[in-house]
Design a protein around this motif. Structure first.
Motif, PDB file in Angstrom:
ATOM      1  N   MET A   1      -0.913   5.379  19.812  1.00  0.00           N
ATOM      2  CA  MET A   1      -1.177   5.501  18.680  1.00  0.00           C
ATOM      3  C   MET A   1      -1.575   6.231  17.466  1.00  0.00           C
ATOM      4  O   MET A   1      -2.428   6.413  17.848  1.00  0.00           O
ATOM      5  N   THR A   2      -0.520   6.743  16.967  1.00  0.00           N
ATOM      6  CA  THR A   2      -0.224   8.461  16.317  1.00  0.00           C
ATOM      7  C   THR A   2      -1.121   7.122  14.102  1.00  0.00           C
ATOM      8  O   THR A   2       1.334   7.304  14.030  1.00  0.00           O
ATOM      9  N   LEU A   3      -2.124   6.859  13.857  1.00  0.00           N
ATOM     10  CA  LEU A   3      -1.514   6.574  12.588  1.00  0.00           C
ATOM     11  C   LEU A   3      -1.298   7.800  11.396  1.00  0.00           C
ATOM     12  O   LEU A   3      -1.405   8.593  11.290  1.00  0.00           O
ATOM     13  N   LYS A   4       0.074   7.503  10.496  1.00  0.00           N
ATOM     14  CA  LYS A   4       0.458   7.922   9.797  1.00  0.00           C
ATOM     15  C   LYS A   4      -0.233   7.857   8.293  1.00  0.00           C
ATOM     16  O   LYS A   4       0.884   6.486   8.327  1.00  0.00           O
ATOM     17  N   MET A   5      -0.445   8.059   7.174  1.00  0.00           N
ATOM     18  CA  MET A   5      -0.095   7.589   6.121  1.00  0.00           C
ATOM     19  C   MET A   5       1.024   8.175   4.444  1.00  0.00           C
ATOM     20  O   MET A   5       1.298   9.274   5.011  1.00  0.00           O
ATOM     21  N   ALA A   6       2.075   7.389   4.499  1.00  0.00           N
ATOM     22  CA  ALA A   6       3.201   8.376   3.990  1.00  0.00           C
ATOM     23  C   ALA A   6       3.632   7.079   2.737  1.00  0.00           C
ATOM     24  O   ALA A   6       3.515   6.192   2.100  1.00  0.00           O
ATOM     25  N   ILE A   7       3.184   8.020   1.718  1.00  0.00           N
ATOM     26  CA  ILE A   7       3.097   7.992   0.367  1.00  0.00           C
ATOM     27  C   ILE A   7       3.915   8.583  -0.917  1.00  0.00           C
ATOM     28  O   ILE A   7       4.221   9.952  -0.523  1.00  0.00           O
ATOM     29  N   ALA A   8       4.384   7.803  -1.438  1.00  0.00           N
ATOM     30  CA  ALA A   8       5.206   8.208  -2.439  1.00  0.00           C
ATOM     31  C   ALA A   8       5.165   7.912  -3.566  1.00  0.00           C
ATOM     32  O   ALA A   8       4.762   6.520  -3.528  1.00  0.00           O
ATOM     33  N   ASN A   9       5.733   8.849  -4.676  1.00  0.00           N
ATOM     34  CA  ASN A   9       4.934   8.921  -5.795  1.00  0.00           C
ATOM     35  C   ASN A   9       6.114   8.175  -6.873  1.00  0.00           C
ATOM     36  O   ASN A   9       7.071   9.150  -6.440  1.00  0.00           O
ATOM     37  N   MET A  10       6.712   7.356  -7.509  1.00  0.00           N
ATOM     38  CA  MET A  10       7.518   7.285  -8.422  1.00  0.00           C
ATOM     39  C   MET A  10       7.701   6.693  -9.566  1.00  0.00           C
ATOM     40  O   MET A  10       6.919   6.264 -10.169  1.00  0.00           O
ATOM     41  N   THR A  11       9.034   6.960 -10.547  1.00  0.00           N
ATOM     42  CA  THR A  11       9.016   6.868 -12.199  1.00  0.00           C
ATOM     43  C   THR A  11      10.413   5.428 -12.042  1.00  0.00           C
ATOM     44  O   THR A  11      11.313   6.015 -11.693  1.00  0.00           O
ATOM     45  N   LEU A  12       9.965   4.375 -12.070  1.00  0.00           N
ATOM     46  CA  LEU A  12      11.035   3.414 -12.299  1.00  0.00           C
ATOM     47  C   LEU A  12      11.889   4.145 -13.816  1.00  0.00           C
ATOM     48  O   LEU A  12      10.985   4.788 -14.848  1.00  0.00           O
ATOM     49  N   HIS A  13      12.943   3.897 -13.923  1.00  0.00           N
ATOM     50  CA  HIS A  13      14.415   3.504 -14.831  1.00  0.00           C
ATOM     51  C   HIS A  13      13.353   3.132 -15.774  1.00  0.00           C
ATOM     52  O   HIS A  13      12.800   3.219 -17.303  1.00  0.00           O
ATOM     53  N   TRP A  14      14.369   2.212 -15.738  1.00  0.00           N
ATOM     54  CA  TRP A  14      13.436   0.457 -16.850  1.00  0.00           C
ATOM     55  C   TRP A  14      12.641  -0.317 -16.211  1.00  0.00           C
ATOM     56  O   TRP A  14      13.225  -1.386 -17.099  1.00  0.00           O
ATOM     57  N   TYR A 138       2.808   3.939   2.769  1.00  0.00           N
ATOM     58  CA  TYR A 138       3.150   3.006   4.424  1.00  0.00           C
ATOM     59  C   TYR A 138       2.255   3.869   5.655  1.00  0.00           C
ATOM     60  O   TYR A 138       2.351   4.820   5.496  1.00  0.00           O
ATOM     61  N   LEU A 139       1.439   2.429   6.019  1.00  0.00           N
ATOM     62  CA  LEU A 139       0.828   3.102   7.310  1.00  0.00           C
ATOM     63  C   LEU A 139       1.769   2.535   8.600  1.00  0.00           C
ATOM     64  O   LEU A 139       2.745   1.889   8.716  1.00  0.00           O
ATOM     65  N   VAL A 140       2.487   4.760   9.003  1.00  0.00           N
ATOM     66  CA  VAL A 140       3.071   4.622  10.060  1.00  0.00           C
ATOM     67  C   VAL A 140       2.747   4.809  11.456  1.00  0.00           C
ATOM     68  O   VAL A 140       1.733   5.560  11.458  1.00  0.00           O
ATOM     69  N   ASP A 141       2.790   4.132  12.322  1.00  0.00           N
ATOM     70  CA  ASP A 141       2.493   4.609  13.881  1.00  0.00           C
ATOM     71  C   ASP A 141       4.018   5.567  13.579  1.00  0.00           C
ATOM     72  O   ASP A 141       4.597   5.466  14.464  1.00  0.00           O
ATOM     73  N   ILE A 142       3.445   6.863  13.684  1.00  0.00           N
ATOM     74  CA  ILE A 142       4.427   7.726  14.296  1.00  0.00           C
ATOM     75  C   ILE A 142       5.383   8.290  15.878  1.00  0.00           C
ATOM     76  O   ILE A 142       6.041   8.647  15.508  1.00  0.00           O
ATOM     77  N   ASP A 143       4.675   8.018  15.966  1.00  0.00           N
ATOM     78  CA  ASP A 143       4.434   7.835  18.075  1.00  0.00           C
ATOM     79  C   ASP A 143       5.976   6.465  17.763  1.00  0.00           C
ATOM     80  O   ASP A 143       6.640   6.748  18.573  1.00  0.00           O
ATOM     81  N   GLU A 144       5.574   5.328  17.604  1.00  0.00           N
ATOM     82  CA  GLU A 144       6.887   4.629  17.252  1.00  0.00           C
ATOM     83  C   GLU A 144       7.880   4.789  16.884  1.00  0.00           C
ATOM     84  O   GLU A 144       8.628   4.207  17.148  1.00  0.00           O
ATOM     85  N   PHE A 145       7.267   5.677  15.397  1.00  0.00           N
ATOM     86  CA  PHE A 145       8.340   5.855  14.767  1.00  0.00           C
ATOM     87  C   PHE A 145       9.560   6.226  15.458  1.00  0.00           C
ATOM     88  O   PHE A 145      10.802   6.459  15.402  1.00  0.00           O
ATOM     89  N   GLY A 146       8.891   7.290  16.283  1.00  0.00           N
ATOM     90  CA  GLY A 146       9.949   8.514  16.783  1.00  0.00           C
ATOM     91  C   GLY A 146      10.294   8.121  17.817  1.00  0.00           C
ATOM     92  O   GLY A 146      11.655   9.116  18.260  1.00  0.00           O
ATOM     93  N   LYS A 147      10.015   6.974  18.261  1.00  0.00           N
ATOM     94  CA  LYS A 147      10.620   6.057  20.084  1.00  0.00           C
ATOM     95  C   LYS A 147      12.073   5.544  19.275  1.00  0.00           C
ATOM     96  O   LYS A 147      13.016   5.342  19.431  1.00  0.00           O
ATOM     97  N   ALA A 148      11.915   5.476  17.761  1.00  0.00           N
ATOM     98  CA  ALA A 148      13.233   4.461  17.527  1.00  0.00           C
ATOM     99  C   ALA A 148      13.726   5.814  16.772  1.00  0.00           C
ATOM    100  O   ALA A 148      15.567   4.663  17.090  1.00  0.00           O
ATOM    101  N   LEU A 149      13.396   6.732  16.511  1.00  0.00           N
ATOM    102  CA  LEU A 149      14.486   7.785  15.773  1.00  0.00           C
ATOM    103  C   LEU A 149      15.419   8.327  17.670  1.00  0.00           C
ATOM    104  O   LEU A 149      16.549   8.343  17.691  1.00  0.00           O
TER     105      LEU A 149
END
Length: 291
Positions: A1-14, A138-149
């Motif tokens: 299991m290889t954990l990665k942190m995927a982070i997105a910074n966003m601005t809301l419109h309304w 999102y804390l993502v198991d990148i190995d499992e993510f690759g299998k899903a792809l």
């Protein structure tokens, strides 16, 4: 299991609205988007991104029986270990607007010909937060993510797919909840023993720690629907279980529907002792230790 942190910074419109399951006549909204909304947001972005990356033509949403499904959620769900959310800047508030809604699904058959009954005045919850800056991680198991792809027949680097998916996000919740994605990063996870001196995201805790927070006014306990349950994503929509989260925001604020930048994690130091940080690309994030 290889954990990665995927982070997105966003601005809301309304702002946004996130309905309670089965809400109809009184369409109240959660003060904050629950984790299942954020999982759907990521997978929605992936549906669009993978169309361009590998020609995958999977619909974002399909109608089945009496409900709507996000078909790719079941594929990627095993790779998502945790979901975090925080308000970084700006403020907002929850209100109940009185608006007209199309009520076709609720009209008796014998009354369908009466045009005056097609629309009805209903109380509708909205969270108005123009230009609020938020961050979802999102804390993502990148190995499992690759299998899903691979299961989808998409032979693309999972890191590239994950970044492309987050960059393809256009909204939180329904189509009206538009966002602008400012930045996305996927990085290695490195444990740290310090607590953040910046706004803390909401995170999952056990009921044991939730009870310790009962008298702690700097944080609010929320019980969101169990987004890890596959049944939650089927047309049956059976949210039988809930998961307990800590929202680092005063109860008085959430009770009144006021949303502000979240409390700093240092204030939780003596209460949630098993919560520690991960350092990701020079930035620190909370990572509650798995139960």
């Amino acid at each position: 299991m290889t954990l990665k942190m995927a982070i997105a910074n966003m601005t809301l419109h309304w702002g946004y609205w996130v309905r309670y399951p089965y809400a109809s006549a009184r369409q109240d909204t959660y003060v904050l988007p629950q984790p299942s909304t954020l999982v759907g947001m990521l997978v929605s972005g992936l549906s669009r991104a993978l169309s361009g990356l590998c020609g995958l033509r999977t619909p974002e949403v399909v109608k089945t029986g009496g409900g709507y499904l996000v078909p790719m959620v079941k594929v990627f769900l095993p790779s998502i270990r945790q979901v975090y959310f925080r308000v970084v800047e700006g403020w907002g508030f929850r209100v109940m607007d009185i608006t007209r809604h199309f009520q076709g699904p609720y009209i008796r058959n014998e009354n369908l010909g009466d045009v005056s009954q097609w629309f009805a005045v209903r109380v509708t919850g909205k969270v108005y937060a123009p230009s609020m800056s938020v961050e979802t991680a999102y804390l993502v198991d990148i190995d499992e993510f690759g299998k899903a792809l691979s299961a989808l027949g998409c032979n693309v680097d999972p890191h590239i797919a994950l970044v492309a998916g987050l960059l393809s996000v256009t909204r939180i919740g329904p189509v009206e909840g538009l966002v602008t994605v400012n930045s996305v990063r996927v990085a290695d996870v490195e444990e740290s023993s310090k607590l953040m001196n910046e706004p803390c995201p909401y995170f999952e805790v056990s009921e044991e720690y939730a009870s310790k927070l009962s008298g702690f006014n700097e944080a609010t306990i929320a019980r969101f629907w169990d987004w890890r349950s596959v049944e939650f994503w089927t047309d049956r929509r059976e949210p039988a279980k809930t998961i307990t989260y800590v929202i680092p925001l005063r109860r008085s604020y959430t009770d009144g529907g006021l949303i502000l930048p979240f409390t700093r994690c240092t204030l939780l130091r003596n209460v949630v002792t098993r919560t520690y940080l991960v350092r990701v690309d020079g930035h620190e994030h909370t990572y509650p230790k798995a139960r």
